[in-house]
Design an enzyme around this catalytic site. Structure first.
Site, PDB file in Angstrom:
ATOM      1  N   SER A 173     -46.841 -26.023 -63.240  1.00  0.00           N
ATOM      2  CA  SER A 173     -45.818 -25.190 -63.839  1.00  0.00           C
ATOM      3  C   SER A 173     -45.948 -23.794 -63.240  1.00  0.00           C
ATOM      4  O   SER A 173     -47.058 -23.278 -63.092  1.00  0.00           O
ATOM      5  CB  SER A 173     -45.973 -25.149 -65.359  1.00  0.00           C
ATOM      6  OG  SER A 173     -44.861 -24.484 -65.926  1.00  0.00           O
ATOM      7  N   GLU A 174     -44.807 -23.214 -62.875  1.00  0.00           N
ATOM      8  CA  GLU A 174     -44.810 -21.974 -62.084  1.00  0.00           C
ATOM      9  C   GLU A 174     -45.527 -20.817 -62.777  1.00  0.00           C
ATOM     10  O   GLU A 174     -45.977 -19.885 -62.130  1.00  0.00           O
ATOM     11  CB  GLU A 174     -43.373 -21.553 -61.776  1.00  0.00           C
ATOM     12  CG  GLU A 174     -42.603 -21.081 -63.013  1.00  0.00           C
ATOM     13  CD  GLU A 174     -41.119 -20.887 -62.754  1.00  0.00           C
ATOM     14  OE1 GLU A 174     -40.593 -21.425 -61.777  1.00  0.00           O
ATOM     15  OE2 GLU A 174     -40.478 -20.178 -63.554  1.00  0.00           O
TER      16      GLU A 174
END
Lengths: 218, 229
Positions: free
Chosen positions: A47-48
């Site tokens: 997840s960024e």
């Protein structure tokens, strides 16, 4: 015309994600893919906002709002997962370490250009987030979208009319009626839903479509 | 004796002036140093340039700063959200300038500032509206856009634990922009849930070395809140 449901589309994308893949699932529809990844496969969800080894949503009441995904929903961390800062997170994308990202789209061109961040309409407030980094960074960029807009226009196009997210970055497009490969060689049809003909698909999209495989039930 | 611990949020932000550039950590509300922002609002300064991933969520943090009319310009990647109403209103009224930066370029430009680099060539954004008018270069067959560092007068960040030398560790995804913003600001102010003794943080797991942090203020860890979807 048969159309796949959101869940069927997600299950179809999940089939193409192999053991050991490092994967980022974009906000919205792509997050559903996580529900269909076989538990026996070790797949690393990134997840960024700084986690690798993202697990499913917590039970209601168990949310920790400092453990969230890019869509700012509460998530969990698998044993073996880890946290890191934003520069490292985007180095994972831009540096080519991420195997697959799955994104939604307004339009994809037969050459693999992606438009998914801005409608360009007057008064629209633009927001880009990590879309541009993801689109060009991952080794393979998959798009998940309906083939047609609500108005019946094809979202697989000769050339994008919406502002671009990235040039020539998409390799595969999963829609509700067919799966396409796109890129420098143009678009080709990989699969179609039962009952759909290549002639009908060409009419719906209005773009040149190569077609070699036997149609399959998606 | 070097002691970077400051007794209150108000004291920690007391020298932030009108027109300052201020990096604020956080991704949505995770890692947002709400109490430092509240102290900044109470201080009454305006014309601020804010660097944050978003442009405020709900009523707290950056949203409250915008609502109070203190922000002249915001540099961010993802302003428009379902709960960014204070930004939306200010933007539509022409009261706030927006510099939209792809999230990875935002991180890389902040990191470049902290590392003393003059500029970076990034592949992100090439051929898009966000690279219009910018210098480009092809290196080994890949197209890049020239982007300049983003630095700031101050960084306000949130961490889990800090000591009097400024060493920090973070909590879960509240880490996000904290470590790189700490490096890119002239003065970095960290609100921490726990002030600990020197040596209490295992040196092998220090995430932000104290050299990047000028002030540490203890704020009892606050309940995080959900965001609108």
């Amino acid at each position: 015309m048969n159309r796949m449901t959101r869940d069927q589309m997600a299950a179809r994308v999940a089939k193409d994600i192999p053991e050991g893949a490092y994967v980022n699932l974009g906000i919205g529809l792509p997050t559903k893919v996580a529900n269909y990844l076989p538990v026996e496969r070790d797949i690393f969800l990134q997840s960024e906002n700084g986690l690798l080894g993202m697990g499913p949503a917590p039970a209601p009441g168990e949310e920790d709002w400092e453990l969230i995904n890019a869509g700012k929903q509460a998530v969990t961390l698998l044993a073996g997962g880890c946290f890191f800062h934003h520069a490292d997170s985007f180095a994972m994308m831009r540096g080519g370490h991420l195997d697959i990202c799955v994104l939604g789209a307004f339009q994809v061109s037969v050459g693999g250009d992606l438009a998914n961040w801005h409608t360009g309409e007057p008064g629209a407030i633009p927001a880009v987030g990590g879309a541009m980094d993801l689109a060009i960074g991952a080794k393979q960029t998959f798009v998940m979208m309906d083939l047609l807009t609500k108005q019946g226009e094809s979202k697989l196009v000769e050339a994008c009319t919406y502002p671009l997210t990235g040039l020539g970055c998409v390799s595969r497009v999963y829609t509700d009626v067919a799966v396409f490969d796109v890129g420098a060689q143009g678009a080709s049809v990989i699969e179609m839903v039962d009952g759909l003909s290549i002639e009908e698909l060409r009419r719906l999209t209005g773009v040149p479509l190569a077609y070699a495989a036997q149609p399959q039930v998606a | 004796m070097i002691d970077k611990i400051v007794e209150s949020a108000a004291a920690a932000v007391a020298d932030i002036q009108d027109g300052a550039s201020v990096m604020i950590g956080g991704f949505g509300t995770a890692g947002m140093p709400d109490q430092l922002i509240d102290a900044l609002i109470d201080r009454g300064v305006g014309d601020l340039t804010i660097i944050n991933n978003n442009a405020g969520n709900g009523e707290t943090g950056v949203a409250a700063l915008i609502k109070a009319g203190r922000v002249k310009k915001i540099i961010c990647s993802f302003p428009r959200q379902s709960d960014s109403h204070h930004f939306d209103a200010a933007y539509r009224a022409g009261q706030i300038e927006l510099e939209l930066v792809p999230q990875g370029n935002l991180a890389a430009r902040i990191q470049a500032a902290g590392a003393g680099l003059g500029a970076i060539f990034t592949p992100t954004g090439f051929g898009t509206l966000l690279a219009e008018g910018k210098e480009t270069r092809t290196i080994d067959g890949v197209d890049y856009v020239l982007e300049y560092p983003i630095k700031a007068d101050f960084a306000l960040i949130k961490a889990q634990s800090g000591d009097r030398w400024g060493n920090l560790i973070y909590r879960k995804t509240a880490r996000n922009f904290g470590p790189i913003m700490a490096m890119a600001a002239t003065t970095t102010i960290a609100q921490v849930s726990h002030v600990v003794d020197l040596g209490a943080i295992d040196p092998e797991i220090v995430v932000t070395p104290g050299i990047f942090v000028q002030r540490v203020v203890q704020i009892a860890s606050t309940t995080n809140h959900a965001l609108a979807a």
